[in-house]
Design an enzyme around this catalytic site. Structure first.
Site, mmCIF file in Angstrom:
data_model
loop_
_atom_site.group_PDB
_atom_site.id
_atom_site.type_symbol
_atom_site.label_atom_id
_atom_site.label_comp_id
_atom_site.label_asym_id
_atom_site.label_seq_id
_atom_site.Cartn_x
_atom_site.Cartn_y
_atom_site.Cartn_z
ATOM 1 N N THR A 121 0.800 -1.211 0.000
ATOM 2 C CA THR A 121 0.000 0.000 0.000
ATOM 3 C C THR A 121 0.834 1.261 0.000
ATOM 4 O O THR A 121 0.344 2.320 -0.361
ATOM 5 C CB THR A 121 -0.889 -0.032 1.251
ATOM 6 O OG1 THR A 121 -0.091 -0.527 2.345
ATOM 7 C CG2 THR A 121 -2.041 -0.988 1.060
ATOM 8 N N PRO B 209 0.889 11.087 -4.395
ATOM 9 C CA PRO B 209 0.118 10.819 -5.609
ATOM 10 C C PRO B 209 0.595 9.583 -6.365
ATOM 11 O O PRO B 209 -0.194 8.936 -7.065
ATOM 12 C CB PRO B 209 0.347 12.078 -6.458
ATOM 13 C CG PRO B 209 0.817 13.119 -5.514
ATOM 14 C CD PRO B 209 1.510 12.417 -4.391
ATOM 15 N N THR C 115 2.007 6.599 -5.057
ATOM 16 C CA THR C 115 1.527 5.354 -4.453
ATOM 17 C C THR C 115 -0.001 5.344 -4.392
ATOM 18 O O THR C 115 -0.623 4.295 -4.499
ATOM 19 C CB THR C 115 2.110 5.167 -3.040
ATOM 20 O OG1 THR C 115 1.812 6.315 -2.246
ATOM 21 C CG2 THR C 115 3.610 4.972 -3.092
ATOM 22 N N GLN D 285 -2.553 2.456 -5.847
ATOM 23 C CA GLN D 285 -3.624 1.799 -5.094
ATOM 24 C C GLN D 285 -4.899 1.736 -5.925
ATOM 25 O O GLN D 285 -5.584 0.722 -5.956
ATOM 26 C CB GLN D 285 -3.906 2.603 -3.817
ATOM 27 C CG GLN D 285 -2.915 2.369 -2.722
ATOM 28 C CD GLN D 285 -3.250 1.094 -2.003
ATOM 29 O OE1 GLN D 285 -4.206 1.014 -1.251
ATOM 30 N NE2 GLN D 285 -2.498 0.056 -2.253
ATOM 31 N N GLY E 183 -8.335 7.414 2.771
ATOM 32 C CA GLY E 183 -7.963 6.032 2.466
ATOM 33 C C GLY E 183 -8.309 5.639 1.045
ATOM 34 O O GLY E 183 -9.265 6.151 0.457
ATOM 35 N N GLY F 37 -7.393 2.090 -0.343
ATOM 36 C CA GLY F 37 -7.181 0.682 -0.678
ATOM 37 C C GLY F 37 -8.371 0.037 -1.356
ATOM 38 O O GLY F 37 -8.212 -0.842 -2.200
ATOM 39 N N GLU F 38 -9.562 0.458 -0.991
ATOM 40 C CA GLU F 38 -10.752 -0.219 -1.529
ATOM 41 C C GLU F 38 -11.434 0.535 -2.677
ATOM 42 O O GLU F 38 -12.008 -0.081 -3.559
ATOM 43 C CB GLU F 38 -11.797 -0.450 -0.425
ATOM 44 C CG GLU F 38 -11.289 -0.508 0.997
ATOM 45 C CD GLU F 38 -10.683 -1.824 1.410
ATOM 46 O OE1 GLU F 38 -11.134 -2.872 0.943
ATOM 47 O OE2 GLU F 38 -9.726 -1.806 2.228
#
Lengths: 173, 749, 338
Positions: free
Chosen positions: B473, B638, B640, B644, B708, B710-711
């Site tokens: 991540t 920006p 990483t 994601q 966040g 990740g999703e």
């Protein structure tokens, strides 16, 4: 080097040149190149992702050609020259492809990455991929579950010397 | 100036990158020591029943084998379910490997071979012979949904379906435009590239260092201590590098249990690594059936939403997701009924897989909304915009921010949505049918309790230490950037130590909360440092900072200075030196703000635009363009962050088009348990994906303004692709994945 | 995997003798399938005879104008050989449609012929499979059979042959040269692989002790009009659901010679020469190609999950023949179909 196990089953001699170092080994014939590298030789940069030639994480260069090390019994490679990710560069002295992967964020978890990089180095040596579409096709033997494909293609194009519009745009930003 | 300093907002290349690209970042199964034993599991080949006999003699006699464990000789472990429950355990009875002769699911581990080499363990396992008394398996959600039930014990209160509002049935009956449809989503497996593995290094005093593939080192530590009755100080769990997880590493896996069990029993160091096949006998995204009834008035205003979902769970635990509540908050609608049930099957307990619940729920909701827009005769994007809502109607809460309107606008503009031809099957490119689809995505932006210890040295170097995880991540990198920003340094002066249970307490890495939580903890640690430095500085005679308060301060060039006038200040070295200190530590802690939660709730949002091209004769689908616009508060890095989102999109393409764990319902067994026949997207499947982060300021979602990422990337992809396929072909596909055969059969003549 | 003895053969005679002497022996070349199967405990040879050092790595031109590809020439080397690319572009294209560059670098010509099916049940030793364990039954019938056969299957086996290369070799009517204890013999490609019938345990007509030493290709008139079209569940690195090797010899718009071989649909690369012959002299049009497709699939039967393969194969035949007729063969790196 005799790779010690308690059993008495017959072993075979094999000489491999790995990242420029000649290794004379005695191993069971059922030991794959991948397991030899990751186990007794402690070259854990080569990854086990499926162990069946279905993901490409174990890609190394054997006599300059990219192959899945999980499907090669090491004993069959007597006399071969093998280049693993460790042989391409070190954190302080990275290969151009390794640098490009860092610059383009061409990975996330990093686990498929050594295989991707070895495969990309093999791809460049083959010299057959000319377009982004061809890069994608000829890198399709390397699965990246994190989904870094766009960035991997950017990194490879960068090293090939003609960055895509997208990657140039990003670099300019 | 920020860009020059490699701090928040700068696209800093990952600080762990050089290790990853050179193969020198070690993963869990890559630690070794002389004489280490290797374990290999053996698994059941029925889905339900009992072991009547198990013959391990040939395996035990195999050269190099040390011991074979089965339910008949497994060492004693804790007997209560509570002891087996990890920090994210579910209602029910946690699975206990080798507990008894009962088989609960296909591929259940039923033996462990410990040998002196990997090959010996693997090859001996092939010699184990088992007789079973098989019972009838139940694995087909479309059949088993007939026996569904509301979960008696909720996994979380927030997962309970929101209360009905208005009169969904009446509004549906009265509305001029309506859609009633069922959506079926296949089970999927996470398949991170790294195999689950655990290396246990046993010290002479019996203490264990456990290298585990997990999304939470402290969760693994607690689990092991609970089961084996160990003191926490004798078990240290390390997960410095995690080769992908996507939720599969939230709960401890059987290889952790096996490696520790064998190490304790044999008093040796032990390594256990799964095979790829075993990775299909674990946690997975559950097969789900969803029923949607949606209705709109003549102007395209949503009048009614009914969303019912039935999900698969195991015989022994009630896995639950928030599948349906999204339907009550994504759009303005006053008549909503949501319901959620489970169906028990002879399968391993499902688990969270990237955007659990949302990826599933939005598949149905955003397909149904799309269908309804065509029914009304509105552009699918306009329809969504027309039903925009700026608060959470489920719980009548304000949103901390919602820049979804910007996502729609900027995404549409970049994609060129205005050039879309409205009718299905009306756009062509040579032999290809062309379809454009849009979908909305929402994911909860949460903060989980987290701590971090930040230490500043007089030379300006910084260490950050927390038990947080980086599962790909970018945690290492963003924590360095946050610490650098907080202490006026460049990121290259920051060493980040994470992935170690002995460090500051952190929850499992999941739910997209790590950047917000651990990031805020680091920021708080930096604030603590500034506070400590100020109090030290103010002890000095004629301190230039005598009247200053900590809010006025900044650190620049290794000096604690007034933010508005950095001529006024003292060097860090002088401040610390005056007290004889060699460094200063700040212990940052964050927790959710309970008071704020009574008024506000926080979500990330996305709008995704996809172009599919489909061969008009053969149905071969290609997703040729994706533009995804995301509103997720502050973007720390920006580079990483983009990765994601790219990764979420790619996994979403798999969910839309390829991925399906195929079960033979006669035997209840998963048949395509390998990466040749379970098709995750390959390079060739992924073309152009453009990620836009829209401006969104949010001072409530988390102290650092992060929501966040990740999703959110995956949430809307499946529906956006299905919607584009509909636009291309005029055929609505409601069974996922939408494989080539389904598309071919639905081609226009 | 089971322990085995390892022998590195220094010459062909030694390899044949060692193989013939031991019914439990297997020959190892590229290893891309055999090692895979040994790890799944599907294959468990007692002895491995490594033939990688044998001098079977040349592609040679024979006096009669045919090309002889040594059994140990890698798939990559064949695909990128200038003579193959010029004279047998269908073969090159089919090879490049299969597997991945890494696998093609390791896989050999002979080994490709001997690939075993990808049937899920064959690959899982805990399930019944007549191919793996004669007499145990066929779990694929009535099971998960999306990837299974629609042509030539039997009540004992519905597996398919997974090769792409072999589909082109079938269309090109290659000859397989094998060396055995009784010497050398040629096997016409159509006779090399077999249908499952009562003995699905036999994939081909090779006798134990025989080793494939080369594949020969005669001169042909198909270089201008050919195409290899592969349909699969993702755009690369996946086995065919259906593939078509199409080759045409056209004069004045009329078919002189037509070849269609199908992959992914049968226990062997599927070809029907009698059916093909019926279309000689007909116009090279989509209408004709549709008739070819109907004719070739006339006896097709689905198994449930794979019923779609029948219409898919028909459409793919029409498309591949159209591509061939128009001289626009599918390029494997191009994902847009031509």
């Amino acid at each position: 080097m005799d790779i010690a196990t308690a059993d008495t089953q017959p072993k075979n001699r094999v000489a491999l040149t790995i990242n420029g170092n000649r290794q004379d080994l005695e191993i069971h014939p059922w030991v794959t190149l991948l397991d030899l590298l990751r186990g007794p030789l402690h070259l854990t940069g080569t990854k086990k992702g499926c162990d069946h030639g279905q993901c490409g994480a174990c890609t190394v260069l054997v006599d300059g050609e990219r192959v899945n090390s999980c499907l090669k019994f090491a004993v069959t490679l007597d006399g071969a020259e093998i280049t693993t990710i460790e042989g391409l560069g070190t954190p302080d002295d990275m290969h151009a492809m390794q640098k490009a992967f860092v610059e383009h964020d061409a990975y996330q978890c990093g686990y498929c990455t050594p295989g991707q990089i070895c495969s990309a180095v093999g791809l460049l040596a083959e010299g057959r991929a000319k377009s982004r579409e061809e890069i994608r096709e000829m890198m399709s033997g390397n699965i990246c579950r994190c989904g870094a494909y766009v960035n991997i293609a950017d990194a490879i194009e960068d090293v090939m010397g003609h960055g895509s519009d997208a990657s140039q745009k990003e670099a300019a930003e | 100036m920020q860009n020059e300093k490699n701090i928040i907002g700068f696209p800093l290349p990952r600080i762990d990158g050089p290790l990853k690209v050179t193969g020198t970042a070690p993963y869990a199964a890559e630690y070794d020591e002389p004489g280490m034993l290797v374990g290999h599991a053996f698994y059941a080949t029925i889905a339900s029943g009992r072991i009547t006999s198990i013959d391990t003699s040939a395996a035990e006699n195999f050269p190099g084998v040390v011991k074979v464990y089965t339910h008949q000789n497994r060492p004693a472990t804790a007997s209560s379910d509570d002891a087996w429950k990890d920090e994210v355990a579910l209602p029910g009875h946690p699975f206990r490997p080798l507990e008894n002769d009962r088989i609960l699911y296909d591929g259940q581990p039923i033996a462990l071979v410990i040998a002196e080499s990997f090959e010996a363990a693997r090859d001996a396992a092939d010699l184990i012979r088992v007789d079973y008394e098989a019972e009838e398996p139940h694995t087909d959600i479309e059949v088993e949904q007939a026996k569904s039930y509301p979960p008696p014990v909720p996994r979380k209160e927030a997962f309970l379906p929101s209360d009905p509002r208005g009169d969904a049935d009446g509004a549906y009956a009265a509305a001029p435009h309506k859609i009633s449809a069922e959506y079926v989503q296949a089970g999927e497996h996470h398949n991170p590239m790294e195999l689950f593995g655990t290396t246990v290094i046993r010290a002479e005093d019996g203490s264990l260092t456990v290298y585990d593939k997990t999304q939470g080192s402290q969760n693994s530590q607690g689990y092991v201590c609970g089961i084996f009755g160990l003191k926490p100080e004798t078990v240290r769990v390390i997960n410095a590098y995690v080769g992908g997880a996507f939720g599969s590493g939230l709960r401890p896996k059987h290889q952790l249990f096996f490696a520790v069990m064998a190490s304790l029993d044999l008093k040796r160091s032990v390594k256990v690594e799964m095979s790829r096949r075993e990775m299909f006998y674990l946690t997975w995204r559950p097969p789900t059936v969803q029923r949607m009834l949606v209705a709109a008035d003549a102007n395209g205003r949503l009048m009614s939403i009914r969303h019912h979902a039935v999900q698969t769970t195991s015989l022994y635990e009630d896995y639950q997701e928030n599948v349906v509540n999204w339907s009550g908050l994504a759009y303005k609608c006053d008549n909503v009924t949501l319901s959620y049930e489970l169906a028990k099957m002879t399968v391993s307990t499902p688990g969270d897989m990237r955007a659990p619940g949302a990826a599933t729920g939005f598949l149905a909701l955003e397909s149904a909304i799309d269908e309804l827009s065509y029914e009304v005769g509105m552009d699918p994007l306009e329809f969504r915009i027309a039903n925009f809502v700026d608060y959470d109607q489920n719980d009548d809460l304000q949103l901390t921010s919602k820049a979804l309107d910007l996502c729609y606008r900027q995404g549409a503009e970049r994609f060129g949505w205005s050039k879309r031809s409205p009718l299905p099957a009306s756009m062509r490119d040579g032999q290809d049918l062309v379809g454009w689809g849009v979908a909305t995505g929402v994911w909860e932006a949460t903060l989980s309790p987290a701590e971090a210890k930040v230490r500043l040295f007089p030379d300006g170097s910084i260490t950050v230490a927390a038990a947080a995880s980086d599962i790909g991540t970018g945690t290492y990198t963003i924590l360095a950037q946050i610490a650098a920003q907080g202490l006026g340094q460049t990121a290259d002066r920051v060493s980040v130590l994470i992935g170690d249970s002995s460090l500051a307490k952190t929850a499992v890495e999941g739910g997209s909360w790590t950047a917000a939580s651990s990031g805020s903890a680091v920021q708080a640690g930096c604030f603590e440092i500034r506070k400590t430095l100020l109090s030290l500085a103010q002890k000095l005679d004629s301190s230039p900072l005598a009247g200053a308060s900590v809010e006025d301060l900044a650190i620049r060039d290794n000096r604690l200075v007034l933010d508005r006038n950095d001529q006024v200040g003292l060097s860090i070295a002088d401040i610390l030196g005056s007290q004889g200190m060699s460094s200063v530590e700040g212990h940052g802690k964050v927790a959710p703000d309970e008071e704020q939660a009574k008024k506000f709730v926080s979500y990330t949002h996305s709008a995704i635009f996809t172009e599919v091209k489909i061969d008009a004769e053969l149905g071969v689908p290609r997703v040729t363009r994706v533009v995804i616009a995301v509103a997720a508060g502050t973007i720390i890095n920006p580079k990483t962050a983009r990765s994601q989102v790219l990764g979420g999109v790619v996994m979403g393409l798999g969910m839309a088009l390829h991925e399906e764990s195929m079960i033979d319902h006669r035997s209840g067994r998963i048949m395509n348990h390998n990466l040749a026949e379970y098709h995750v997207p390959a390079h060739a499947d992924v073309q152009d994906i453009e990620v836009i982060f829209v401006e969104e300021e949010d001072d409530k979602a988390s102290p650092i303004g992060v929501k966040g990422l990740g999703e959110i990337g995956i949430v809307a992809v499946g529906a956006a692709v299905a919607n584009a396929i509909y636009h291309a072909t005029g055929t609505r596909h409601r069974h996922f994945p939408i494989t080539i055969d389904k598309i071919m059969e639905g081609l226009p003549n | 995997m089971r322990p085995f003895t390892y022998t590195r053969a220094e010459n062909l005679g030694e390899a044949v003798a060692a193989l013939a002497a031991n019914p439990q022996a297997r020959v190892l070349a590229g290893g891309t399938n055999l090692v895979d199967l040994m790890k799944y405990d599907v294959e468990h040879p007692a002895a491995i005879i490594d033939i990688n050092r044998l001098p079977l790595k040349e592609i040679e031109e024979l006096p009669d104008g045919s090309l002889r590809i040594g059994a140990l020439v890698s798939n990559s080397a064949v695909a990128y050989d200038a003579r193959v690319a010029e004279r047998y572009p269908l073969l090159a294209s089919a090879i490049l449609a299969g597997a991945s560059p890494q696998l093609r670098n390791a896989a050999t010509t002979g080994g490709n012929l001997l690939q075993r099916t990808r049937c899920y049940y064959f690959y899982d030793p805990s399930t019944p499979c007549n191919k793996r364990e004669p007499g145990s039954g066929c779990a694929a019938i009535g099971g998960v059979n999306r990837i299974h056969a629609i042509l030539g299957a039997s009540e004992h086996c519905i597996a398919t042959h997974p090769s792409d290369m072999c589909v082109a070799l079938a269309a090109l009517a290659a000859t397989v040269e094998v060396e055995g204890p009784d010497g050398r013999r040629d096997i016409p490609f159509a006779d090399f692989h077999r249908l499952p019938g009562d003995h699905p345990e036999h994939d081909n007509t090779l006798k134990h002790g025989e080793i494939v030493v080369a594949v020969r290709l005669e001169g042909n008139h198909f270089a201008a009009h050919h195409s290899y079209l592969k349909l699969r569940d993702r755009l690369s690195y996946a086995f065919a659901l259906v593939s078509v090797a199409a080759a045409l010899d056209i004069a004045d718009g009329m078919i002189v010679d037509l070849r269609v071989a199908l992959g992914g649909v049968a226990h062997k690369p599927w070809r029907d020469t009698l059916a093909e012959a019926e279309f000689a002299g007909q116009p090279a049009t989509r209408e004709t190609f549709a008739a070819v497709a109907d004719r070739l699939l006339a006896g097709a039967e689905g198994q449930g999950d794979n019923d779609f393969k029948i219409p898919m194969a028909k459409k793919a035949i029409v498309r591949a023949l159209s591509q061939a007729a128009e001289g626009t063969p599918q390029v494997q790196s191009e994902k847009q179909l031509r």
